[in-house]
Design an enzyme around this catalytic site. Structure first.
Site, PDB file in Angstrom:
ATOM      1  N   ARG A  14     -30.013  29.736   6.245  1.00 21.73           N
ATOM      2  CA  ARG A  14     -29.787  28.757   5.284  1.00 21.73           C
ATOM      3  C   ARG A  14     -28.234  29.889   4.625  1.00 21.73           C
ATOM      4  NH1 ARG A  14     -31.619  29.848   0.387  1.00 21.73           N
ATOM      5  NH2 ARG A  14     -33.228  29.974   1.268  1.00 21.73           N
ATOM      6  N   ASP A  30     -10.329  13.684   0.660  1.00 16.45           N
ATOM      7  CA  ASP A  30     -11.630  12.978   0.895  1.00 16.45           C
ATOM      8  C   ASP A  30     -10.697  12.923   2.052  1.00 16.45           C
ATOM      9  OD1 ASP A  30     -13.508  11.833   3.869  1.00 16.45           O
ATOM     10  OD2 ASP A  30     -14.004  11.398   1.981  1.00 16.45           O
ATOM     11  N   TYR A  82     -15.291   6.060   0.186  1.00 16.99           N
ATOM     12  CA  TYR A  82     -16.581   5.148   0.223  1.00 16.99           C
ATOM     13  C   TYR A  82     -17.778   5.364  -0.646  1.00 16.99           C
ATOM     14  CZ  TYR A  82     -21.173   5.971   3.028  1.00 16.99           C
ATOM     15  OH  TYR A  82     -22.077   6.658   3.793  1.00 16.99           O
ATOM     16  N   LYS A 122     -17.507  12.053  11.653  1.00 16.79           N
ATOM     17  CA  LYS A 122     -16.972  11.157  12.303  1.00 16.79           C
ATOM     18  C   LYS A 122     -15.311  11.314  13.074  1.00 16.79           C
ATOM     19  CE  LYS A 122     -18.834   8.423   9.029  1.00 16.79           C
ATOM     20  NZ  LYS A 122     -19.603   9.218   8.071  1.00 16.79           N
TER      21      LYS A 122
HETATM   22  O1  P1T Z   1     -22.133  10.232   6.341  1.00 18.73           O
HETATM   23  P1  P1T Z   1     -21.617  11.725   5.909  1.00 18.73           P
HETATM   24  O2  P1T Z   1     -21.384  12.708   7.097  1.00 18.73           O
HETATM   25  O3  P1T Z   1     -22.837  11.829   4.674  1.00 18.73           O
HETATM   26  O4  P1T Z   1     -20.256  11.008   5.440  1.00 18.73           O
HETATM   27  C1  P1T Z   1     -19.703  10.310   4.195  1.00 18.73           C
HETATM   28  C2  P1T Z   1     -18.659   9.791   4.057  1.00 18.73           C
HETATM   29  C3  P1T Z   1     -17.708  10.548   2.437  1.00 18.73           C
HETATM   30  N1  P1T Z   1     -16.856   9.833   3.219  1.00 18.73           N
HETATM   31  C4  P1T Z   1     -15.420   9.275   4.150  1.00 18.73           C
HETATM   32  C5  P1T Z   1     -14.411   8.661   3.502  1.00 18.73           C
HETATM   33  C6  P1T Z   1     -16.755   8.413   4.464  1.00 18.73           C
HETATM   34  O5  P1T Z   1     -16.503   7.093   5.375  1.00 18.73           O
HETATM   35  C7  P1T Z   1     -18.334   9.291   4.715  1.00 18.73           C
HETATM   36  C8  P1T Z   1     -18.879   8.510   5.750  1.00 18.73           C
HETATM   37  N2  P1T Z   1     -18.573   6.709   5.856  1.00 18.73           N
HETATM   38  C9  P1T Z   1     -19.372   6.068   6.281  1.00 18.73           C
HETATM   39  C10 P1T Z   1     -21.318   6.017   6.577  1.00 18.73           C
HETATM   40  C11 P1T Z   1     -18.802   4.477   6.694  1.00 18.73           C
HETATM   41  O6  P1T Z   1     -19.019   4.113   7.344  1.00 18.73           O
HETATM   42  O7  P1T Z   1     -18.153   4.653   5.990  1.00 18.73           O
END
Ligand code: P1T
Length: 383
Positions: free
Chosen positions: A54, A178, A106, A203
């Site tokens: 961890r 972000d 988001y 992503k």
């Molecule tokens: O899904 P995750 O890895 O927890 O990430 C969150 C997140 C944070 N910031 C942005 C700009 C994001 O687009 C996302 C996650 N977004 C999607 C799942 C989506 O389809 O927009």
């Protein structure tokens, strides 16, 4: 391998080599997946830098070093998801503090701040950050965090990172960008003055829709220590296989982003000419209100865009059910093209708030398939 002959190596070189020396024992060229939860110690307090997975794992360390190099940071911390990374940053705040974020982010980011941290006494203001003065006006004595997303999800607004980071700094708040939509290949927020950069590595960095992950990169050592403490205390860490998948994805980020941008531009231009399309949001179009800022801040404009159809929500829902190559799915940034209706899917949590995007907004994550096939698919689906 951060330098070649004293010069900082290029992005593509760093993506493949930073944090990734061949294995000292075996010569393995790719970093091994250290699938272990704990590490044997020679004596109490005497170990090879790892104790319990961890707290740290060598596969994760390699990923963290690579991401730090790609964002021009001094350090990186990898998390189990983008939201786990966001949560760790929010844990730097205390009850009574205030944060300012953009009014188009988001949906999950909004949900965490408005429904979880709000209950814990952290106040939230959402403003349109395209106008930096809105951020200045929203600042309070206890504003400790300014949350920038650019380009925004799902409206592709572009925000001036340097201007807003400066307002945050003067107000004694941390600025976080972000950078998920742009990826470190297209934009490096730390270079523009942001204190921290956040990624959903699920992503573009992962790039193949096969892993969920997140990361924070920064330069300030005290901030690293505070976030590493939260990372270890709260435990939202990626497993070694997930860290390895993100690291493998990062190696090809540059070539994928070039194609995402070329395909995104072509699809946006095609949509802008379509008689049934009433609006297209893509920073690479000269008609985008912040096109000049996007050109200054980004290398090119990526594969994310959104648009509206004549006929609104009903037309949008009909269209997204008819695509054949574009899969109707949440998420973005993978090699394959995806389509969705944000208000009914990724942004359900902002429904009924001033952050809600138009109900008929369609969002595309344009992949790296043959662009003619993508346009033909959209043409038959729009009808
Ligand atoms: O899904 P995750 O890895 O927890 O990430 C969150 C997140 C944070 N910031 C942005 C700009 C994001 O687009 C996302 C996650 N977004 C999607 C799942 C989506 O389809 O927009």
């Amino acid at each position: 391998m951060a330098t070649t002959r004293g010069k900082k190596a290029g992005f593509e070189t760093l993506a493949i080599h930073a944090g990734q020396e061949p294995d000292g024992q075996t010569g393995a060229v790719t970093v091994p997946i250290y699938q272990t939860s704990t590490f044997a110690q020679e004596a109490v307090g005497k170990n090879k830098g790892y104790e319990y997975a961890r707290t740290g794992n060598p596969t994760r360390t390699a990923l963290e070093a690579c991401l730090a190099a790609l964002e021009d940071g001094a350090w990186g911390l990898a998390f189990a998801s983008g939201m786990a990374a966001t949560d760790a940053i929010a844990h730097l705040l205390s009850s009574g503090d205030h944060l300012v974020m953009g009014d188009d982010v988001y949906g999950g980011t909004y949900r965490l701040f408005a429904r979880v941290f709000d209950r814990m006494g952290v106040a939230l203001s959402a403003v349109d950050m395209r106008e930096p003065a809105n951020v200045r006006r929203a600042m309070r004595t206890r504003t400790r965090l300014v949350w920038i997303e650019t380009p925004t999800n799902p409206l592709l607004k572009v925000v001036d990172i340097a201007a807003i980071a400066e307002i945050a700094r003067r107000g004694g708040a941390l600025s976080v960008a972000d950078n998920t939509f742009a990826s470190p290949y297209l934009q490096n927020p730390l270079v523009h003055g942001a204190d921290l950069v956040l990624h959903s590595t699920t992503k573009y960095i992962g790039g193949h829709s096969d892993v969920v992950g997140g990361a924070v990169v920064g330069r300030d050592e005290e901030l690293r220590a505070r976030l590493a403490f939260v990372q270890n205390a709260a435990g939202g860490v990626p497993g070694p296989l997930d860290a390895w998948l993100v690291l493998r994805g990062a190696k090809t980020l540059a070539v994928r982003m070039e194609r995402h941008s070329a395909n995104g531009q072509a699809v946006a231009e095609w949509l802008a000419e379509h008689p049934r399309v009433t609006a297209v949001n893509y920073p690479g179009l000269p008609t985008h209100p912040q096109h000049e800022l996007a050109k200054r801040q980004m290398k090119s404009f990526g594969g994310m865009l959104s648009f509206e159809l004549r006929g609104g929500e009903a037309a949008a829902k009909r269209m997204v059910a008819r695509t054949r190559i574009f899969a109707l799915a949440e998420s973005l940034g993978g090699v394959e093209s995806l389509v969705e209706v944000p208000l009914g899917m990724t942004h359900g949590s902002v429904r009924g708030t001033k952050l809600a995007p138009p109900a008929g907004l369609v969002r595309l994550s344009v992949g790296i398939e043959t662009v003619g096939d993508l346009i033909a698919d959209l043409a038959q689906a729009i009808g």
